[in-house]
Scaffold this motif. Structure first.
Motif, PDB file in Angstrom:
ATOM      1  N   PHE A  45       0.847  -1.189   0.000  1.00  0.00           N
ATOM      2  CA  PHE A  45       0.000   0.000   0.000  1.00  0.00           C
ATOM      3  C   PHE A  45       0.886   1.244   0.000  1.00  0.00           C
ATOM      4  O   PHE A  45       1.673   1.450   0.916  1.00  0.00           O
ATOM      5  CB  PHE A  45      -0.908   0.010   1.226  1.00  0.00           C
ATOM      6  CG  PHE A  45      -2.070  -0.943   1.141  1.00  0.00           C
ATOM      7  CD1 PHE A  45      -3.345  -0.468   0.886  1.00  0.00           C
ATOM      8  CD2 PHE A  45      -1.887  -2.315   1.312  1.00  0.00           C
ATOM      9  CE1 PHE A  45      -4.430  -1.344   0.815  1.00  0.00           C
ATOM     10  CE2 PHE A  45      -2.953  -3.194   1.233  1.00  0.00           C
ATOM     11  CZ  PHE A  45      -4.233  -2.704   0.977  1.00  0.00           C
ATOM     12  N   ASN A  46       0.709   2.077  -1.009  1.00  0.00           N
ATOM     13  CA  ASN A  46       1.492   3.311  -1.095  1.00  0.00           C
ATOM     14  C   ASN A  46       0.813   4.472  -0.384  1.00  0.00           C
ATOM     15  O   ASN A  46       1.435   5.484  -0.097  1.00  0.00           O
ATOM     16  CB  ASN A  46       1.741   3.680  -2.559  1.00  0.00           C
ATOM     17  CG  ASN A  46       2.768   4.774  -2.711  1.00  0.00           C
ATOM     18  OD1 ASN A  46       3.875   4.677  -2.162  1.00  0.00           O
ATOM     19  ND2 ASN A  46       2.424   5.842  -3.411  1.00  0.00           N
ATOM     20  N   SER A  47      -0.484   4.331  -0.094  1.00  0.00           N
ATOM     21  CA  SER A  47      -1.222   5.397   0.589  1.00  0.00           C
ATOM     22  C   SER A  47      -1.662   4.899   1.963  1.00  0.00           C
ATOM     23  O   SER A  47      -2.845   4.843   2.291  1.00  0.00           O
ATOM     24  CB  SER A  47      -2.428   5.827  -0.249  1.00  0.00           C
ATOM     25  OG  SER A  47      -2.013   6.409  -1.466  1.00  0.00           O
ATOM     26  N   SER A  48      -0.677   4.522   2.759  1.00  0.00           N
ATOM     27  CA  SER A  48      -0.890   4.038   4.118  1.00  0.00           C
ATOM     28  C   SER A  48      -0.395   5.104   5.085  1.00  0.00           C
ATOM     29  O   SER A  48       0.741   5.574   4.955  1.00  0.00           O
ATOM     30  CB  SER A  48      -0.122   2.724   4.322  1.00  0.00           C
ATOM     31  OG  SER A  48      -0.051   2.380   5.687  1.00  0.00           O
ATOM     32  N   PHE A  49      -1.230   5.471   6.059  1.00  0.00           N
ATOM     33  CA  PHE A  49      -0.920   6.606   6.918  1.00  0.00           C
ATOM     34  C   PHE A  49      -1.131   6.272   8.391  1.00  0.00           C
ATOM     35  O   PHE A  49      -1.935   5.406   8.738  1.00  0.00           O
ATOM     36  CB  PHE A  49      -1.814   7.799   6.561  1.00  0.00           C
ATOM     37  CG  PHE A  49      -1.729   8.215   5.116  1.00  0.00           C
ATOM     38  CD1 PHE A  49      -0.764   9.102   4.691  1.00  0.00           C
ATOM     39  CD2 PHE A  49      -2.604   7.686   4.180  1.00  0.00           C
ATOM     40  CE1 PHE A  49      -0.670   9.472   3.358  1.00  0.00           C
ATOM     41  CE2 PHE A  49      -2.531   8.048   2.843  1.00  0.00           C
ATOM     42  CZ  PHE A  49      -1.553   8.947   2.423  1.00  0.00           C
ATOM     43  N   CYS A  50      -0.408   6.987   9.250  1.00  0.00           N
ATOM     44  CA  CYS A  50      -0.660   6.886  10.673  1.00  0.00           C
ATOM     45  C   CYS A  50      -1.603   8.023  11.079  1.00  0.00           C
ATOM     46  O   CYS A  50      -1.767   9.008  10.361  1.00  0.00           O
ATOM     47  CB  CYS A  50       0.632   6.926  11.480  1.00  0.00           C
ATOM     48  SG  CYS A  50       1.634   8.392  11.226  1.00  0.00           S
ATOM     49  N   ALA A  51      -2.195   7.882  12.252  1.00  0.00           N
ATOM     50  CA  ALA A  51      -3.118   8.895  12.750  1.00  0.00           C
ATOM     51  C   ALA A  51      -2.415   9.910  13.640  1.00  0.00           C
ATOM     52  O   ALA A  51      -2.945  10.995  13.896  1.00  0.00           O
ATOM     53  CB  ALA A  51      -4.254   8.221  13.521  1.00  0.00           C
ATOM     54  N   ASN A  52      -1.212   9.559  14.097  1.00  0.00           N
ATOM     55  CA  ASN A  52      -0.448  10.407  15.015  1.00  0.00           C
ATOM     56  C   ASN A  52       0.981   9.888  14.974  1.00  0.00           C
ATOM     57  O   ASN A  52       1.255   8.808  15.485  1.00  0.00           O
ATOM     58  CB  ASN A  52      -1.037  10.319  16.428  1.00  0.00           C
ATOM     59  CG  ASN A  52      -0.377  11.251  17.416  1.00  0.00           C
ATOM     60  OD1 ASN A  52       0.559  11.971  17.092  1.00  0.00           O
ATOM     61  ND2 ASN A  52      -0.860  11.238  18.649  1.00  0.00           N
ATOM     62  N   SER A  53       1.873  10.641  14.362  1.00  0.00           N
ATOM     63  CA  SER A  53       3.199  10.132  14.041  1.00  0.00           C
ATOM     64  C   SER A  53       4.178  10.186  15.217  1.00  0.00           C
ATOM     65  O   SER A  53       5.154  10.938  15.211  1.00  0.00           O
ATOM     66  CB  SER A  53       3.779  10.905  12.838  1.00  0.00           C
ATOM     67  OG  SER A  53       5.013  10.358  12.440  1.00  0.00           O
ATOM     68  N   ILE A  54       3.896   9.358  16.220  1.00  0.00           N
ATOM     69  CA  ILE A  54       4.821   9.138  17.334  1.00  0.00           C
ATOM     70  C   ILE A  54       4.677   7.680  17.775  1.00  0.00           C
ATOM     71  O   ILE A  54       3.632   7.058  17.608  1.00  0.00           O
ATOM     72  CB  ILE A  54       4.545  10.017  18.570  1.00  0.00           C
ATOM     73  CG1 ILE A  54       3.702  11.230  18.227  1.00  0.00           C
ATOM     74  CG2 ILE A  54       5.850  10.457  19.220  1.00  0.00           C
ATOM     75  CD1 ILE A  54       3.329  12.032  19.453  1.00  0.00           C
ATOM     76  N   CYS A  55       5.730   7.160  18.392  1.00  0.00           N
ATOM     77  CA  CYS A  55       5.818   5.720  18.663  1.00  0.00           C
ATOM     78  C   CYS A  55       4.652   5.168  19.473  1.00  0.00           C
ATOM     79  O   CYS A  55       3.909   4.300  19.003  1.00  0.00           O
ATOM     80  CB  CYS A  55       7.124   5.418  19.396  1.00  0.00           C
ATOM     81  SG  CYS A  55       8.607   5.981  18.540  1.00  0.00           S
ATOM     82  N   GLY A  56       4.489   5.624  20.709  1.00  0.00           N
ATOM     83  CA  GLY A  56       3.457   5.081  21.573  1.00  0.00           C
ATOM     84  C   GLY A  56       2.050   5.291  21.034  1.00  0.00           C
ATOM     85  O   GLY A  56       1.253   4.350  20.973  1.00  0.00           O
ATOM     86  N   PRO A  57       1.700   6.513  20.651  1.00  0.00           N
ATOM     87  CA  PRO A  57       0.355   6.753  20.125  1.00  0.00           C
ATOM     88  C   PRO A  57      -0.001   5.891  18.919  1.00  0.00           C
ATOM     89  O   PRO A  57      -1.128   5.400  18.809  1.00  0.00           O
ATOM     90  CB  PRO A  57       0.390   8.240  19.766  1.00  0.00           C
ATOM     91  CG  PRO A  57       1.325   8.825  20.756  1.00  0.00           C
ATOM     92  CD  PRO A  57       2.407   7.790  20.906  1.00  0.00           C
ATOM     93  N   SER A  58       0.936   5.675  18.008  1.00  0.00           N
ATOM     94  CA  SER A  58       0.646   4.851  16.842  1.00  0.00           C
ATOM     95  C   SER A  58       0.327   3.421  17.267  1.00  0.00           C
ATOM     96  O   SER A  58      -0.598   2.780  16.735  1.00  0.00           O
ATOM     97  CB  SER A  58       1.823   4.860  15.866  1.00  0.00           C
ATOM     98  OG  SER A  58       1.554   4.044  14.749  1.00  0.00           O
ATOM     99  N   ARG A  59       1.052   2.905  18.231  1.00  0.00           N
ATOM    100  CA  ARG A  59       0.816   1.542  18.716  1.00  0.00           C
ATOM    101  C   ARG A  59      -0.563   1.435  19.375  1.00  0.00           C
ATOM    102  O   ARG A  59      -1.271   0.429  19.214  1.00  0.00           O
ATOM    103  CB  ARG A  59       1.918   1.152  19.703  1.00  0.00           C
ATOM    104  CG  ARG A  59       3.280   1.054  19.043  1.00  0.00           C
ATOM    105  CD  ARG A  59       4.449   1.211  20.020  1.00  0.00           C
ATOM    106  NE  ARG A  59       5.656   1.508  19.271  1.00  0.00           N
ATOM    107  CZ  ARG A  59       6.509   0.587  18.820  1.00  0.00           C
ATOM    108  NH1 ARG A  59       6.292  -0.693  19.079  1.00  0.00           N
ATOM    109  NH2 ARG A  59       7.563   0.942  18.129  1.00  0.00           N
TER     110      ARG A  59
END
Length: 490
Positions: A45-59
């Motif tokens: 997937f080339n259009s895959s995104f996180c909702a909050n770009s930090i380690c703990g929050p993403s997990r």
């Protein structure tokens, strides 16, 4: 139909540009053949995104299927994960799966929903790391953390699980997180390679929000000579800048590690007094890229070991394999390292998946997916009902057809609440397949980017009359998605 196993291989801060299956300027020089194998035998997937770009929050987003402001883990400074809330591993446990997590957890509280866990405390260490034990206490293992995490995962798969049950295993690496301490077998990898510099390495942050200039994540100004770049002695005489991992090494490990950098460091120190600031940045960039990509090499080899085990054990045919990372990372773009910003290099996260008999090999879906979608997806794979309050959506229909349903989201919502680390301003925004709108509440500034005409995001067009219609449309969408995802006011 037999319920599939799920092997979720996860790394920390893995930029798309450091995965050769994604193409990019580093693909030929720093290939990742084992991660690429997942794409070749499955989908990327080339259009895959996180909702909050930090380690703990993403997990936390992955575990709960909800945005950070809903699951409660908004930052790494003060948040603690509420393990009493619903998570997808708990649902799998209740459905008869055996669940395990090994490696980096980084959510402060102990894991819940797992039959077995063995995790790094906090960020963990690269050399001779301690692992927190499920029964209490910690155990120190000799060696490098990437190889050890892999070994523990393989041991659980081969010896320590109940083989009468399907499983979910989350194998989560520390690498390639800062400060990029490489394993001995990778000391000489890329030794003679010169990596191309990104066009925006010397970005002056003009034509965008004023807050960009106040961050502290620049390679030239904020990346340390000794802790980050392994230059001993420190060329600026900064006694507090040290390589803390040296204290964990045996004398032999420390001697080998120092020797690996000695010749290059000596050459740098000899010319350091006469180097220009630009020359220092060129040098820093090369050292940074080499150590980062050496850490990636270890992760890629780990993926290869895990895939080989699945093949040899006969598990491959009924095991879904996912490779992802908690977010992307800056490899010199905009002069930066780290993540946090809603710019492409950090908001994009890798997502590669192999599901034998379901996902067509070589698929490249174009749907906009997000890490809040993982929980719903895993549940549908196993035929487990999803709670109605999940904010993510299952991508199983996309995986089965390779096509994006008409009803699929047309934009993603992103929100970063701010931390002391790196002084990145709070902001949120929306991104469609072509445009991105970002709002900076501290200065009440908007930025608008046309990702087709300006893929490097060097000029905001929010004041351009030609984009007035797009700006108005995205502001409406911004309000709509904030309400849909229950985002609090700034």
């Amino acid at each position: 139909m037999e319920r599939p196993n799920i092997l979720f291989i996860f790394s920390d801060d893995h930029a798309l540009n450091a995965i050769s299956a994604y193409g990019g300027p580093l693909a030929r020089l720093a290939p990742t053949p084992h991660i690429d194998r997942i794409a070749r035998e499955g989908a990327i997937f080339n259009s895959s995104f996180c909702a909050n770009s930090i380690c703990g929050p993403s997990r936390a987003c992955i575990l709960t299927g909800k945005h950070s402001h809903v699951n409660g883990f908004v930052d790494n400074d003060n948040s603690k994960f509420d393990g009493t809330q619903w998570t997808f591993p708990k649902a799998f446990q209740a459905a008869g799966y055996q669940t395990a997590i090994i490696g980096k957890w980084h959510l402060v509280t102990d894991p819940t929903g797992f039959d077995y866990w063995e995790i790094l405390p906090g960020q963990g260490n690269y050399y001779n790391p301690d692992f927190l034990q499920q029964g209490g206490g910690r155990k120190r293992y000799p060696g490098h953390v990437t190889a050890l995490t892999t070994k523990l995962a393989l041991d659980w798969l081969d010896k320590n699980r109940d083989k009468s049950k399907p499983f979910v295993l989350m194998c989560q690496h520390k690498a390639p997180h800062r400060n990029w301490m490489i394993a001995p077998e990778h000391f000489t990898v890329f030794k003679d390679t010169v990596f191309p510099e990104p066009k925006s390495l010397f970005d002056n942050y003009a034509n965008r929000a004023s807050t960009l200039k106040t961050q502290k994540m620049q390679i030239d100004a904020d990346m340390t000579w000794t802790s980050d770049l392994k230059v001993l002695p420190n060329p600026l005489g900064q006694e507090n800048d040290k390589v803390g991992e040296l204290n964990r090494m045996t004398p032999d490990q420390a001697a080998a590690w120092k020797a690996a950098y000695a010749a290059e460091n000596k050459a740098l120190l000899a010319k350091f007094p006469t180097m220009s600031e630009a020359d220092k940045l060129h040098w820093k960039y090369q050292r940074y890229l080499k150590d980062y990509l050496r850490c990636v090499r270890g992760v890629d080899e780990s993926v290869g070991e895990l895939l080989d085990y699945l093949d040899k054990s006969g598990l491959a045919k009924n095991t879904v394999v996912i490779y992802s990372s908690d977010q992307g990372f800056y490899l010199g773009e905009h002069g930066w390292f780290d993540k946090r910003w809603m710019f492409e290099e950090s908001v994009k996260m890798p997502f590669l998946i192999r599901w034998p008999g379901v996902v067509k090999p070589g698929s490249k879906p174009d749907a906009l997916i997000q890490n809040i979608d993982y929980a719903a997806t895993f549940l549908e794979m196993a035929g487990i009902p999803a709670p109605k309050d999940l904010q993510g959506e299952s991508i199983v229909p996309i995986l089965k057809t390779g096509k994006t349903p008409r009803s699929w989201r047309k934009a993603i919502y992103y929100r970063y609440s701010g931390e002391q680390t790196h002084n990145v301003a709070p902001h949120d925004g929306v991104r469609t397949d072509r445009h991105k709108l970002i709002y900076f509440p501290s200065t009440k500034e908007w930025n608008l980017f046309d990702l087709k005409r300006d893929p490097n995001e060097l000029r905001s067009v929010h004041t351009d009359p030609g984009y007035a219609g797009v700006l108005a449309e995205l502001k409406v969408l911004y309000v709509k998605l904030r309400a849909e995802y229950k985002a609090p006011e700034w």
